[in-house]
Design a protein around this motif. Structure first.
Motif, PDB file in Angstrom:
ATOM      1  N   ILE A  37       0.837  -1.208   0.000  1.00 26.25           N
ATOM      2  CA  ILE A  37       0.000   0.000   0.000  1.00 26.25           C
ATOM      3  C   ILE A  37       0.868   1.254   0.000  1.00 26.25           C
ATOM      4  CG2 ILE A  37      -1.722   1.319   1.306  1.00 26.25           C
ATOM      5  CD1 ILE A  37      -2.835  -1.218   0.005  1.00 26.25           C
ATOM      6  N   LEU A  38       1.820   1.327   0.917  1.00 24.16           N
ATOM      7  CA  LEU A  38       2.663   2.522   1.018  1.00 24.16           C
ATOM      8  C   LEU A  38       3.585   2.697  -0.181  1.00 24.16           C
ATOM      9  CD1 LEU A  38       3.535   2.636   4.810  1.00 24.16           C
ATOM     10  CD2 LEU A  38       2.042   4.158   3.524  1.00 24.16           C
ATOM     11  N   ALA A  39       4.065   1.591  -0.741  1.00 27.30           N
ATOM     12  CA  ALA A  39       4.940   1.688  -1.918  1.00 27.30           C
ATOM     13  C   ALA A  39       4.205   2.309  -3.094  1.00 27.30           C
ATOM     14  CB  ALA A  39       5.479   0.310  -2.300  1.00 27.30           C
ATOM     15  N   ALA A  40       2.901   2.093  -3.174  1.00 31.55           N
ATOM     16  CA  ALA A  40       2.101   2.700  -4.247  1.00 31.55           C
ATOM     17  C   ALA A  40       1.535   4.051  -3.832  1.00 31.55           C
ATOM     18  CB  ALA A  40       0.967   1.755  -4.637  1.00 31.55           C
ATOM     19  N   ALA A  41       1.104   4.152  -2.571  1.00 30.85           N
ATOM     20  CA  ALA A  41       0.390   5.350  -2.129  1.00 30.85           C
ATOM     21  C   ALA A  41       1.287   6.582  -2.012  1.00 30.85           C
ATOM     22  CB  ALA A  41      -0.295   5.089  -0.789  1.00 30.85           C
ATOM     23  N   LEU A  42       2.502   6.426  -1.513  1.00 33.87           N
ATOM     24  CA  LEU A  42       3.369   7.599  -1.340  1.00 33.87           C
ATOM     25  C   LEU A  42       3.675   8.296  -2.669  1.00 33.87           C
ATOM     26  CD1 LEU A  42       5.806   6.545   1.530  1.00 33.87           C
ATOM     27  CD2 LEU A  42       3.851   8.107   1.633  1.00 33.87           C
ATOM     28  N   PRO A  43       4.112   7.566  -3.707  1.00 33.82           N
ATOM     29  CA  PRO A  43       4.358   8.263  -4.976  1.00 33.82           C
ATOM     30  C   PRO A  43       3.069   8.803  -5.616  1.00 33.82           C
ATOM     31  CG  PRO A  43       5.193   5.998  -5.084  1.00 33.82           C
ATOM     32  CD  PRO A  43       4.577   6.191  -3.740  1.00 33.82           C
ATOM     33  N   LEU A  44       1.972   8.063  -5.476  1.00 32.89           N
ATOM     34  CA  LEU A  44       0.708   8.550  -6.042  1.00 32.89           C
ATOM     35  C   LEU A  44       0.243   9.826  -5.350  1.00 32.89           C
ATOM     36  CD1 LEU A  44      -1.279   5.247  -6.644  1.00 32.89           C
ATOM     37  CD2 LEU A  44      -0.411   6.839  -8.365  1.00 32.89           C
ATOM     38  N   LEU A  45       0.355   9.850  -4.041  1.00 33.41           N
ATOM     39  CA  LEU A  45      -0.015  11.052  -3.289  1.00 33.41           C
ATOM     40  C   LEU A  45       0.862  12.226  -3.694  1.00 33.41           C
ATOM     41  CD1 LEU A  45      -1.636  12.466  -1.072  1.00 33.41           C
ATOM     42  CD2 LEU A  45       0.074  11.653   0.567  1.00 33.41           C
ATOM     43  N   ALA A  46       2.167  11.993  -3.803  1.00 32.19           N
ATOM     44  CA  ALA A  46       3.086  13.064  -4.203  1.00 32.19           C
ATOM     45  C   ALA A  46       2.730  13.581  -5.599  1.00 32.19           C
ATOM     46  CB  ALA A  46       4.527  12.566  -4.166  1.00 32.19           C
ATOM     47  N   ALA A  47       2.461  12.674  -6.529  1.00 26.30           N
ATOM     48  CA  ALA A  47       2.112  13.084  -7.895  1.00 26.30           C
ATOM     49  C   ALA A  47       0.799  13.869  -7.916  1.00 26.30           C
ATOM     50  CB  ALA A  47       2.024  11.864  -8.807  1.00 26.30           C
ATOM     51  N   MET A  48      -0.166  13.446  -7.109  1.00 20.25           N
ATOM     52  CA  MET A  48      -1.439  14.170  -7.043  1.00 20.25           C
ATOM     53  C   MET A  48      -1.240  15.572  -6.480  1.00 20.25           C
ATOM     54  SD  MET A  48      -4.361  11.334  -6.000  1.00 20.25           S
ATOM     55  CE  MET A  48      -4.494  12.109  -4.428  1.00 20.25           C
ATOM     56  N   LEU A  49      -0.470  15.688  -5.417  1.00 18.81           N
ATOM     57  CA  LEU A  49      -0.214  17.007  -4.830  1.00 18.81           C
ATOM     58  C   LEU A  49       0.519  17.893  -5.830  1.00 18.81           C
ATOM     59  CD1 LEU A  49       0.865  15.938  -1.237  1.00 18.81           C
ATOM     60  CD2 LEU A  49      -1.275  17.057  -1.895  1.00 18.81           C
ATOM     61  N   TRP A  50       1.530  17.325  -6.511  1.00 18.84           N
ATOM     62  CA  TRP A  50       2.337  18.067  -7.482  1.00 18.84           C
ATOM     63  C   TRP A  50       1.456  18.611  -8.603  1.00 18.84           C
ATOM     64  CZ3 TRP A  50       7.715  18.568  -7.114  1.00 18.84           C
ATOM     65  CH2 TRP A  50       8.328  19.191  -8.199  1.00 18.84           C
ATOM     66  N   GLY A  51       0.541  17.772  -9.085  1.00 16.36           N
ATOM     67  CA  GLY A  51      -0.301  18.174 -10.204  1.00 16.36           C
ATOM     68  C   GLY A  51      -1.480  19.044  -9.826  1.00 16.36           C
ATOM     69  N   THR A  52      -1.879  19.013  -8.585  1.00 16.46           N
ATOM     70  CA  THR A  52      -3.085  19.726  -8.161  1.00 16.46           C
ATOM     71  C   THR A  52      -2.804  21.129  -7.649  1.00 16.46           C
ATOM     72  OG1 THR A  52      -4.134  17.625  -7.594  1.00 16.46           O
ATOM     73  CG2 THR A  52      -5.074  19.619  -6.618  1.00 16.46           C
ATOM     74  N   PHE A  53      -1.811  21.279  -6.802  1.00 17.54           N
ATOM     75  CA  PHE A  53      -1.546  22.565  -6.155  1.00 17.54           C
ATOM     76  C   PHE A  53      -0.475  23.312  -6.935  1.00 17.54           C
ATOM     77  CE2 PHE A  53      -3.245  19.793  -2.893  1.00 17.54           C
ATOM     78  CZ  PHE A  53      -4.290  20.564  -2.418  1.00 17.54           C
ATOM     79  N   ALA A  54      -0.878  24.389  -7.577  1.00 15.94           N
ATOM     80  CA  ALA A  54       0.033  25.141  -8.444  1.00 15.94           C
ATOM     81  C   ALA A  54      -0.243  26.628  -8.323  1.00 15.94           C
ATOM     82  CB  ALA A  54      -0.132  24.693  -9.894  1.00 15.94           C
ATOM     83  N   VAL A  55       0.698  27.395  -8.818  1.00 20.54           N
ATOM     84  CA  VAL A  55       0.549  28.847  -8.840  1.00 20.54           C
ATOM     85  C   VAL A  55      -0.182  29.221 -10.128  1.00 20.54           C
ATOM     86  CG1 VAL A  55       1.803  31.036  -8.894  1.00 20.54           C
ATOM     87  CG2 VAL A  55       2.646  29.142  -7.498  1.00 20.54           C
ATOM     88  N   ARG A  56      -1.166  30.091  -9.988  1.00 21.94           N
ATOM     89  CA  ARG A  56      -1.923  30.549 -11.156  1.00 21.94           C
ATOM     90  C   ARG A  56      -0.969  31.199 -12.160  1.00 21.94           C
ATOM     91  NH1 ARG A  56      -7.145  31.255 -10.774  1.00 21.94           N
ATOM     92  NH2 ARG A  56      -7.044  31.808  -8.587  1.00 21.94           N
ATOM     93  N   ASP A  57      -1.160  30.877 -13.436  1.00 24.57           N
ATOM     94  CA  ASP A  57      -0.378  31.432 -14.551  1.00 24.57           C
ATOM     95  C   ASP A  57       1.092  31.042 -14.507  1.00 24.57           C
ATOM     96  OD1 ASP A  57      -2.664  32.687 -15.597  1.00 24.57           O
ATOM     97  OD2 ASP A  57      -2.353  34.418 -14.293  1.00 24.57           O
ATOM     98  N   ASP A  58       1.403  29.893 -13.907  1.00 27.81           N
ATOM     99  CA  ASP A  58       2.788  29.415 -13.881  1.00 27.81           C
ATOM    100  C   ASP A  58       3.180  28.977 -15.290  1.00 27.81           C
ATOM    101  OD1 ASP A  58       5.224  28.148 -13.544  1.00 27.81           O
ATOM    102  OD2 ASP A  58       4.599  26.994 -11.789  1.00 27.81           O
ATOM    103  N   PRO A  59       4.135  29.677 -15.906  1.00 27.08           N
ATOM    104  CA  PRO A  59       4.517  29.334 -17.278  1.00 27.08           C
ATOM    105  C   PRO A  59       5.101  27.927 -17.400  1.00 27.08           C
ATOM    106  CG  PRO A  59       5.590  31.369 -16.558  1.00 27.08           C
ATOM    107  CD  PRO A  59       4.867  30.803 -15.389  1.00 27.08           C
ATOM    108  N   SER A  60       5.657  27.391 -16.330  1.00 24.70           N
ATOM    109  CA  SER A  60       6.226  26.049 -16.399  1.00 24.70           C
ATOM    110  C   SER A  60       5.137  24.982 -16.409  1.00 24.70           C
ATOM    111  CB  SER A  60       7.192  25.816 -15.233  1.00 24.70           C
ATOM    112  OG  SER A  60       6.487  25.693 -14.020  1.00 24.70           O
ATOM    113  N   ARG A  61       3.886  25.381 -16.194  1.00 25.50           N
ATOM    114  CA  ARG A  61       2.765  24.440 -16.160  1.00 25.50           C
ATOM    115  C   ARG A  61       1.681  24.840 -17.148  1.00 25.50           C
ATOM    116  NH1 ARG A  61       1.947  21.241 -11.980  1.00 25.50           N
ATOM    117  NH2 ARG A  61      -0.272  21.620 -12.062  1.00 25.50           N
ATOM    118  N   SER A  62       2.030  25.526 -18.199  1.00 26.49           N
ATOM    119  CA  SER A  62       1.067  25.988 -19.202  1.00 26.49           C
ATOM    120  C   SER A  62      -0.010  26.882 -18.592  1.00 26.49           C
ATOM    121  CB  SER A  62       0.415  24.803 -19.915  1.00 26.49           C
ATOM    122  OG  SER A  62       1.382  23.981 -20.488  1.00 26.49           O
ATOM    123  N   GLY A  63       0.281  27.476 -17.462  1.00 25.36           N
ATOM    124  CA  GLY A  63      -0.632  28.412 -16.839  1.00 25.36           C
ATOM    125  C   GLY A  63      -1.742  27.782 -16.027  1.00 25.36           C
TER     126      GLY A  63
END
Length: 122
Positions: A37-63
């Motif tokens: 569970i943890l071997a799958a959940a930790l990277p999935l959680l990190a990827a979800m956080l990385w993709g979800t929480f962003a700065v508005r209009d961040d050029p490195s993320r297509s805005g």
């Protein structure tokens, strides 16, 4: 806010390595069913956080910013995930990889001063 191609490539590889390091930590720091569970959940959680929480209009993320956050919070999130991955390697007996990864993270951010300034102004 242009970054050199090599730094963008390095950053992408560090992001992938962080997910691997987190998965390795989840596997090694637990036992039985929970290690799966943890071997799958930790990277999935990190990827979800990385993709979800962003700065508005961040050029490195297509805005795009599914959940807009201040730049300082985004920077902390990035550092926690990247350094967490490096720590994952270190704690699972791959100390040299963890140390090299930490040094590469520092190098990447050292060559991203313009992006750091932009994030902290947001």
């Amino acid at each position: 806010m242009g970054n050199a191609w090599w730094n963008l490539t390095l950053r992408f590889l560090l992001e992938l390595a962080a997910l691997l390091g987190l998965g390795m930590a989840g596997w090694s720091l637990s036992a039985g069913f929970w290690r799966w569970i943890l071997a799958a959940a930790l990277p999935l959680l990190a990827a979800m956080l990385w993709g979800t929480f962003a700065v508005r209009d961040d050029p490195s993320r297509s805005g795009g910013a599914p959940v807009p956050v201040p730049g300082a919070l985004r920077l902390v999130l990035e550092l926690v995930i990247l350094c967490g991955g490096a720590a994952g390697f270190y704690l699972t007996g791959h100390a040299a990889i963890g140390i090299v990864m930490a040094l590469l993270i520092a190098l990447s951010y050292a060559f991203s001063v313009d992006r750091l300034g932009w994030l902290l102004r947001q």
